[in-house]
Design an enzyme around this catalytic site. Structure first.
Site, PDB file in Angstrom:
ATOM      1  N   HIS A  58       1.314  -3.626  -4.060  1.00 53.32           N
ATOM      2  CA  HIS A  58       0.703  -4.715  -4.824  1.00 53.32           C
ATOM      3  C   HIS A  58      -0.790  -4.439  -4.903  1.00 53.32           C
ATOM      4  O   HIS A  58      -1.480  -4.418  -3.886  1.00 53.32           O
ATOM      5  CB  HIS A  58       0.962  -6.077  -4.166  1.00 53.32           C
ATOM      6  CG  HIS A  58       0.389  -7.222  -4.950  1.00 53.32           C
ATOM      7  ND1 HIS A  58       1.110  -7.912  -5.908  1.00 53.32           N
ATOM      8  CD2 HIS A  58      -0.846  -7.789  -4.924  1.00 53.32           C
ATOM      9  CE1 HIS A  58       0.352  -8.853  -6.430  1.00 53.32           C
ATOM     10  NE2 HIS A  58      -0.841  -8.801  -5.855  1.00 53.32           N
ATOM     11  N   CYS A  59      -1.282  -4.226  -6.108  1.00 57.17           N
ATOM     12  CA  CYS A  59      -2.688  -3.873  -6.308  1.00 57.17           C
ATOM     13  C   CYS A  59      -3.487  -5.135  -6.622  1.00 57.17           C
ATOM     14  O   CYS A  59      -3.236  -5.811  -7.620  1.00 57.17           O
ATOM     15  CB  CYS A  59      -2.821  -2.855  -7.445  1.00 57.17           C
ATOM     16  SG  CYS A  59      -4.518  -2.308  -7.719  1.00 57.17           S
ATOM     17  N   VAL A  60      -4.456  -5.442  -5.770  1.00 55.32           N
ATOM     18  CA  VAL A  60      -5.263  -6.640  -5.984  1.00 55.32           C
ATOM     19  C   VAL A  60      -6.226  -6.462  -7.154  1.00 55.32           C
ATOM     20  O   VAL A  60      -6.675  -7.446  -7.745  1.00 55.32           O
ATOM     21  CB  VAL A  60      -6.050  -6.991  -4.706  1.00 55.32           C
ATOM     22  CG1 VAL A  60      -5.106  -7.371  -3.582  1.00 55.32           C
ATOM     23  CG2 VAL A  60      -6.962  -5.838  -4.277  1.00 55.32           C
ATOM     24  N   SER A  64      -1.371  -7.518  -9.730  1.00 58.92           N
ATOM     25  CA  SER A  64       0.023  -7.274 -10.083  1.00 58.92           C
ATOM     26  C   SER A  64       0.566  -6.163  -9.204  1.00 58.92           C
ATOM     27  O   SER A  64      -0.195  -5.408  -8.582  1.00 58.92           O
ATOM     28  CB  SER A  64       0.150  -6.894 -11.563  1.00 58.92           C
ATOM     29  OG  SER A  64       1.478  -6.524 -11.881  1.00 58.92           O
TER      30      SER A  64
END
Length: 403
Positions: A254-256, A260
Site C-alpha cells: 500500500h503506497c501512501v 492506493s
C-alpha cells in the site's frame, strides 16, 4: 459520593450535540458519556484514554461534507491542507540563510517519517502524502516558471521538455490511481472453475503461467486460501490490505504517496510513474543549477555555489533544489527496490512475510530478499511481469477515485 451516569438525551433536546444515534453510533458527533468521563478525568488530573479525543476529532472531520451536484457528496479531508501551508512557508524561511536551510531541510523529512509511522500504526488512509507530492511538484514548477525562466538561461525547448515531463507524470499517476485490481466474488468463482480445470491437465506450460501472473511447477495444484476478513477465497499471491479494507490481486504494498494499493492491475503503471518523475526531477534540478551556478559543475554546485545567498531569489531556488533532491532520493530508493523485486519475481508483501517467517534471506546489504517461491530467472521474471493478466483492472476513473 458516586457520580450519576450520564442519561441519554431526549429526542427533542436542543442542547445535545449527538443528533440521531443508531446502533453503531455512526451519526453522532461524539459519545456524550465518554466525553463526560474524559472531562472528569481531566479535572482530577488522571491520565486520559488516548483514543477519546482522537475519535472525537476524527468523527468531527468525517462529518464535514461538501455537497456537489455533479459528483455527489465529497468529504473534506483536513490532511490535504498542511502541505499547502507548510511547504511554501518552510522553504521561504529556509532560504533566509544557510543555517536555517540545514535545520529545516533536516527536520522536514523527520517530521514526514514520524507522521508516516503514526498513520501506518493506526492503519488509516490519509491524503497527506498524496497532497505533499502533488503540491511539491506544482510548487517547484511554479518557481521554475517565475524565478528561473525570467533569468533567460533556459530555452523554450527546455521549458517544453520540463512541462511535458510533468504532464506525463501526472497522466501516469492518474492511470495508476485507476485501481490495483481487487478480488471480486463473481470473477473469483470463474477463476476457481478455470483453475480446477487447469489442475486436471498434466500439460501445464510456463507460458500459461506467465500470462496469468502465477508461476508454479508443472502439474502443481494452486493453493487457495480464504481471507479471514473478506471471507473470500483469494487466488495465489493475493493479499488483504487493512488500509483499503479489501483483497488485492498480486498485492505488492500500500503506497501512501498515491493513497492506493499497488497490485496486479497498476504495478507496471506505478513503476512507469516513478520513472517519469525521476527523469523529470533530475532534468529540472540540472536546469536550475545551471542557471544559478553557471560556473560550477552539477555535483559541485549542490555543495558549493558562491554567492547563492546574496539574492533571496537565488537562495530560494537553491533551497528548493535541495528539497527536490531529498524527495528524489527517497523515490529513487523506492524505484530501485521495485526493479529488484520484479527481477526476483517477488512482491514487497511476500518479502516481508518471508522475513517475518524466517523463510527468506537478505542479500546485497538487504536490498534483495530471496524467497525461492516464484523466481524463474531474470528474463522470464520480467516477461511474466510485463505480460501478466490485467482482467481484474479497475473501472474507469472518476473524480472521487483520485483521492
Amino acid at each position: 459520593m458516586k457520580r450519576e451516569r450520564f442519561k441519554p438525551p431526549e429526542p427533542d433536546d436542543p442542547l445535545c450535540c449527538c443528533g440521531d444515534i443508531d446502533q453503531q453510533r455512526e451519526y453522532c458527533c461524539c459519545d456524550c458519556e465518554e466525553l463526560d468521563d474524559a472531562c472528569e478525568r481531566l479535572l482530577r488530573g488522571e491520565p486520559d484514554k488516548p483514543d477519546v479525543f482522537s475519535r472525537f476529532i476524527s468523527r468531527m472531520a468525517d462529518r464535514l461534507g461538501v455537497s456537489c451536484c455533479t459528483v455527489g457528496p465529497l468529504r473534506l479531508e483536513l490532511s490535504v491542507l498542511p502541505p499547502m501551508v507548510l511547504i511554501p512557508g518552510l522553504l521561504r524561511v529556509a532560504a533566509i540563510n544557510c543555517l536555517l536551510g540545514v535545520i529545516i531541510l533536516t527536520a522536514l523529512p523527520l517530521l514526514v517519517l514520524w507522521y508516516y509511522y503514526m498513520t501506518h500504526r493506526r492503519k488509516r488512509r490519509t491524503l497527506f502524502f498524496l497532497s505533499l507530492a502533488l503540491f511539491s511538484l506544482a510548487y517547484m514548477y511554479y518557481l521554475f516558471l517565475t524565478e528561473i525562466v525570467p533569468r533567460g538561461d533556459v530555452t523554450h525547448l527546455q521549458v517544453v521538455t520540463a512541462t511535458t515531463g510533468m504532464m506525463l507524470t501526472l497522466i501516469s499517476l492518474v492511470r495508476t490511481k485507476q485501481g490495483p485490481g481487487f478480488v471480486k466474488s463473481q470473477s473469483l468463482a470463474l477463476g476457481i472453475n478455470s483453475s480446477l480445470a487447469t489442475n486436471r491437465s498434466t500439460n501445464l506450460t510456463l507460458d500459461t503461467d506467465l500470462r496469468n501472473g502465477v508461476s508454479h511447477l508443472k502439474g502443481e495444484k494452486d493453493v487457495k486460501k480464504k481471507c479471514p476478513v473478506c471471507q473470500l477465497v483469494r487466488p495465489p499471491r493475493a493479499g488483504h490490505c487493512r488500509i483499503c479494507g479489501a483483497c488485492v490481486l498480486r498485492m505488492d504494498h500500500h503506497c501512501v504517496w498515491i493513497n492506493s494499493c499497488v497490485g496486479q492491475a497498476n504495478h507496471r503503471q506505478f513503476i512507469l510513474t516513478l520513472l517519469l518523475f525521476l527523469l523529470t526531477s533530475f532534468y529540472g534540478i540540472s536546469l536550475v543549477l545551471r542557471s544559478i551556478c553557471p560556473k560550477q559543475s552539477l555535483f559541485t554546485a549542490m555543495l558549493y555555489c558562491p554567492g547563492v545567498y546574496n539574492q533571496y531569489s537565488t537562495a530560494l531556488c537553491f533551497t528548493c533544489v535541495w528539497y527536490s533532491v531529498i524527495i528524489t532520493g527517497g523515490l529513487l530508493h523506492l524505484f530501485i527496490l521495485q526493479i529488484i523485486n520484479v527481477s526476483c519475481n517477488v512482491t514487497e508483501r511476500e518479502a516481508q512475510i518471508a522475513l517475518r517467517n524466517k523463510t527468506g534471506r537478505r542479500r546485497f546489504c538487504g536490498l534483495v530478499v530471496e524467497t525461492g517461491d516464484h523466481s524463474r530467472g531474470f528474463l522470464q521474471n520480467w516477461i511474466q511481469f510485463l505480460t501478466m493478466n490485467m482482467d481484474e483492472i479497475g473501472s474507469s476513473l472518476n473524480l472521487t477515485d483520485m483521492v
